[in-house]
Motif scaffolding. Structure first.
Motif, PDB file in Angstrom:
ATOM      1  N   ALA A 159     -35.542  -9.705   8.775  1.00 26.70           N
ATOM      2  CA  ALA A 159     -34.890 -10.236   7.431  1.00 26.70           C
ATOM      3  C   ALA A 159     -35.821 -11.134   6.844  1.00 26.70           C
ATOM      4  O   ALA A 159     -35.883 -11.223   5.718  1.00 26.70           O
ATOM      5  N   VAL A 160     -36.546 -12.161   7.841  1.00 26.37           N
ATOM      6  CA  VAL A 160     -37.284 -13.119   7.194  1.00 26.37           C
ATOM      7  C   VAL A 160     -38.677 -12.276   6.506  1.00 26.37           C
ATOM      8  O   VAL A 160     -39.002 -12.591   5.406  1.00 26.37           O
ATOM      9  N   ARG A 161     -39.218 -11.236   7.214  1.00 29.17           N
ATOM     10  CA  ARG A 161     -40.206 -10.786   6.562  1.00 29.17           C
ATOM     11  C   ARG A 161     -39.779  -9.744   5.477  1.00 29.17           C
ATOM     12  O   ARG A 161     -40.672  -9.775   4.342  1.00 29.17           O
ATOM     13  N   ALA A 162     -38.832  -9.268   5.212  1.00 27.37           N
ATOM     14  CA  ALA A 162     -38.209  -8.705   3.909  1.00 27.37           C
ATOM     15  C   ALA A 162     -38.108  -9.712   2.941  1.00 27.37           C
ATOM     16  O   ALA A 162     -38.572  -9.557   1.771  1.00 27.37           O
ATOM     17  N   ALA A 163     -37.607 -10.878   3.224  1.00 25.59           N
ATOM     18  CA  ALA A 163     -37.529 -11.929   2.291  1.00 25.59           C
ATOM     19  C   ALA A 163     -38.964 -12.674   1.827  1.00 25.59           C
ATOM     20  O   ALA A 163     -39.171 -12.588   0.501  1.00 25.59           O
ATOM     21  N   GLN A 164     -39.833 -12.303   2.642  1.00 24.25           N
ATOM     22  CA  GLN A 164     -41.046 -12.735   2.425  1.00 24.25           C
ATOM     23  C   GLN A 164     -41.955 -11.763   1.505  1.00 24.25           C
ATOM     24  O   GLN A 164     -42.653 -12.340   0.721  1.00 24.25           O
ATOM     25  N   ILE A 165     -41.443 -10.646   1.423  1.00 26.11           N
ATOM     26  CA  ILE A 165     -42.060  -9.495   0.592  1.00 26.11           C
ATOM     27  C   ILE A 165     -41.233  -9.493  -0.770  1.00 26.11           C
ATOM     28  O   ILE A 165     -41.725  -9.502  -1.732  1.00 26.11           O
ATOM     29  N   LEU A 166     -39.974  -9.341  -0.736  1.00 27.98           N
ATOM     30  CA  LEU A 166     -39.210  -9.252  -1.766  1.00 27.98           C
ATOM     31  C   LEU A 166     -38.906 -10.260  -2.728  1.00 27.98           C
ATOM     32  O   LEU A 166     -38.727 -10.010  -3.979  1.00 27.98           O
ATOM     33  N   TRP A 167     -38.753 -11.587  -2.251  1.00 26.72           N
ATOM     34  CA  TRP A 167     -38.550 -12.706  -3.258  1.00 26.72           C
ATOM     35  C   TRP A 167     -39.948 -12.846  -3.981  1.00 26.72           C
ATOM     36  O   TRP A 167     -39.843 -13.169  -5.332  1.00 26.72           O
ATOM     37  N   PRO A 168     -41.038 -13.097  -3.332  1.00 25.70           N
ATOM     38  CA  PRO A 168     -42.152 -13.206  -4.503  1.00 25.70           C
ATOM     39  C   PRO A 168     -42.022 -11.917  -5.444  1.00 25.70           C
ATOM     40  O   PRO A 168     -42.630 -12.037  -6.524  1.00 25.70           O
TER      41      PRO A 168
ATOM     42  N   SER B 204     -32.991 -12.694  11.552  1.00 24.32           N
ATOM     43  CA  SER B 204     -33.767 -12.071  12.409  1.00 24.32           C
ATOM     44  C   SER B 204     -34.982 -11.962  11.670  1.00 24.32           C
ATOM     45  O   SER B 204     -35.297 -12.249  10.473  1.00 24.32           O
ATOM     46  N   LEU B 205     -36.170 -11.673  12.345  1.00 22.34           N
ATOM     47  CA  LEU B 205     -37.747 -11.628  11.811  1.00 22.34           C
ATOM     48  C   LEU B 205     -37.616 -10.544  10.868  1.00 22.34           C
ATOM     49  O   LEU B 205     -38.476 -10.807   9.878  1.00 22.34           O
TER      50      LEU B 205
END
Length: 107
Positions: free
Chosen positions: A5-14, A2-3
């Motif tokens: 989840a993608v946004r969360a990954a874009q914030i949390l991974w870096p 989902s969008l």
């Protein structure tokens, strides 16, 4: 995915990667065995763990604020990207002519 989840990954991974780097830098100078909490010595593993999660949370909040500011006017982040012209066959020819002309004018 989902969008959201993608946004969360874009914030949390870096933020995760940066927290790891901060952890290495901080504990290159600070001995976790010397840290006390309320007058009690804390196990070094607990200090490493707690510090990592604090660093991760702080960098994630920083990323979240940046994401929020980019989207404050109601546009998605993709709207802020400058579009590149499509390189059709004619576009590629025009691009090459422009570069040849530029190279001749520079000589």
């Amino acid at each position: 995915m989902s969008l959201r989840a993608v946004r969360a990954a874009q914030i949390l991974w870096p933020a995760f990667v940066v927290a790891g780097v901060i952890e290495m830098v901080v504990f290159a100078w600070v001995d976790p065995g010397d840290i006390t909490l309320l007058g009690e010595h804390v196990a070094p593993q607990a200090v490493y763990t707690l510090a990592f999660f604090v660093f991760w949370a702080l960098t994630a909040v920083s990323g979240l604020i940046s994401h929020w500011l980019l989207n404050a006017n109601g546009q998605s982040g993709a709207d802020h990207v400058v579009a590149q012209p499509s390189l059709t066959r004619e576009g590629r020819r025009s691009h090459r002519r422009h570069h040849r002309h530029h190279a001749r004018s520079m000589a």
